[in-house]
Design an enzyme around this catalytic site. Structure first.
Site, short mmCIF file in Angstrom:
data_model
loop_
_atom_site.label_atom_id
_atom_site.label_comp_id
_atom_site.label_asym_id
_atom_site.label_seq_id
_atom_site.Cartn_x
_atom_site.Cartn_y
_atom_site.Cartn_z
N ASP A 121 -14.79 0.20 2.84
CA ASP A 121 -14.07 -0.20 1.63
C ASP A 121 -13.76 -1.70 1.63
O ASP A 121 -13.50 -2.29 2.67
CB ASP A 121 -12.75 0.55 1.53
CG ASP A 121 -12.94 2.00 1.09
OD1 ASP A 121 -13.90 2.24 0.36
OD2 ASP A 121 -12.14 2.84 1.48
N ASP A 319 -3.36 6.16 2.44
CA ASP A 319 -4.45 6.59 1.57
C ASP A 319 -3.96 7.25 0.28
O ASP A 319 -4.74 7.43 -0.65
CB ASP A 319 -5.37 7.56 2.31
CG ASP A 319 -6.33 6.85 3.24
OD1 ASP A 319 -6.46 5.61 3.14
OD2 ASP A 319 -6.95 7.51 4.09
N MET A 341 -0.26 -1.95 4.76
CA MET A 341 -1.39 -2.08 5.67
C MET A 341 -2.51 -2.96 5.13
O MET A 341 -3.07 -3.79 5.85
CB MET A 341 -1.95 -0.69 6.01
CG MET A 341 -2.98 -0.72 7.12
SD MET A 341 -3.46 0.95 7.65
CE MET A 341 -1.93 1.52 8.38
#
Length: 438
Positions: A121, A319, A341
């Site tokens: 990603d 996530d 993060m």
């Protein structure tokens, strides 16, 4: 280029079964390299990232047998280490973030490996230091070749040791763990990640003959063994997909039952969505979300604006912050989303703002969502998926919007969500795959 065309405004209804956990699969599938004996794995998600990793293992010499749509048998008896020198390995490994997970098993079993700088990603800096520092403490020696982008590692004499990780990295912990199980002596990993996926890996390795204690805590002790045998393993349901379905149900005012959700492994996830005002009932191992016209965000006890932020397990997973953010768009109330993060993971909010959301992007890590309480419907637009989780967040927004939306670069969504368009159509969504280049 693959795109999704979504006609918004349709309520969903019915049952949906979550796929196997993507983040567990990336480490469990690589663990088959630790033994020459057959390893059978069930509930493997049929998604791009996992399929590419299985393909990579096959290229390395692993015999891969597909037993059913979600079950495989892997036999890593004859590994071709010369493949690691090839251009094909460089191209495949660099395109797949999960390729980093082959390092620990290869170092443990063969004493050497090499890997190109992995892809993945585009969500900001994702450093590999935790992996490499852990390997070095076990005795591995690294050489990075900037000309071809390869990390070359010599681990011919791995020795157990004490280490304090610089961060509780899930993949870092898993990789070091897999290297340590065949090392000489005892390894102690402090500040280890303790996510359910790490617990699953530890239990699988112990069934193979490893000696790991402290499972479920941030202090793991590994007594090295000489050999690991084959085993059988079933992966957990994907907690990120489960959270995505909860948010999707709320945004689209839908009645959904998530079947076989592995509720005992979800930690704080259900309660976090409840604090957004979403009603959900846990019935055995199923989660029932009733259709809600409105949902109201909670506040802290002193009345201040609630903050949802990411933390290492058992805190809230990073996530799902993108899902929480988009779900809050049509809530009543205000919430601050703090993504600690990754510094680029919130940049997709510009598309939500274009759709009519009221969001203030405070900085790369924080966004304030002022809920619309359905006073204004979102409007369909054309947008691009920058990463897996943002892509699904945009999909949720599009399903709740008025009109038609196009999401380009939908391959990103396929990397983490199994046949998502087909499964959502079965619930009543109006979504189709199209060639976005036309």
């Amino acid at each position: 280029m693959l795109s999704f065309r979504i006609e918004g405004g349709h309520r969903l209804k019915g049952d949906i079964i979550p796929q196997g956990a993507k983040n567990e699969a990336l480490q469990i599938v690589c663990a088959v390299l630790l033994t020459p004996e057959p390893v059978t794995i069930h509930n493997i998600p049929d998604i791009r990232d996992v399929n590419k990793l299985i393909e990579l293992l096959g290229d390395m010499g692993v015999v891969v047998e597909k037993l059913s749509s979600s079950s495989y048998r892997f036999t890593a008896k004859d590994i071709d280490l010369n493949y690691l020198e090839s251009d094909a390995y460089r191209l495949k490994g660099s395109a797949l973030r999960g390729s980093i997970m082959v390092l620990g098993p290869l170092l443990a079993r063969f004493g050497k490996s090499r890997i190109p700088k992995p892809g993945g990603d585009k969500i900001g800096r994702r450093r590999l230091d935790t992996h490499f520092l852990g390997f070095e403490k076990l005795g591995a020696k690294f050489n990075y070749d900037p000309q071809n982008g390869f990390y070359n590692i010599d681990a011919s004499n791995l020795q157990g040791c004490y280490m304090l990780l610089d961060e509780a990295s899930v993949t870092g912990t898993a990789n070091i763990l897999m290297a340590a199980v065949l090392s000489k002596g005892t390894t102690t990993i402090y500040h280890a990640a303790c996510e359910p996926y790490i617990q699953q890996l530890c239990k699988m390795l112990n069934r193979m003959g490893a000696k790991i204690s402290g499972i479920g805590s941030n202090l793991l002790t590994i007594e090295g063994v000489d050999y690991l045998k084959g085993t059988e393993h079933t992966m957990l349901p994907d907690m990120i997909e489960i959270g995505s379905f909860i948010g999707m149900a709320a945004m689209t005012q839908s009645e959904i039952t998530i079947k076989n959700a592995g509720v005992e492994h979800l930690g704080i996830i259900p309660e976090t969505f409840r604090r957004l005002g979403i009603r959900l009932d846990i019935k055995g191992d199923d989660i029932y979300i009733p259709a809600q016209e409105h949902y109201e965000i909670d506040t802290f006890i002193d009345g201040s604006i609630m903050t949802v932020s990411d933390h290492p397990w058992p805190g809230f997973t990073p996530d799902l912050l993108s899902i929480v953010l988009v779900t809050a768009v049509q809530a009543k109330g205000t919430v601050l989303i703090h993504q600690k993060m990754f510094e680029s993971r919130l940049f997709f909010v510009d598309k939500l703002i274009e759709m009519g959301s009221q969001i203030i992007l405070c900085d790369p890590h924080r966004a304030t969502v002022i809920g619309l309480n359905r006073a204004i419907p979102l409007r369909g637009i054309r947008m691009t998926s920058p990463d897996i989780r943002a892509g699904v967040s945009l999909l949720i927004a599009a399903m709740s919007a008025k009109g038609v939306s196009i999401i380009d670069n939908a391959e990103q969504i396929d990397r983490g969500y199994q046949q998502i368009d087909t499964r959502l159509r079965n619930l009543g969504a109006v979504i189709e795959r199209i060639d976005g280049s036309k």
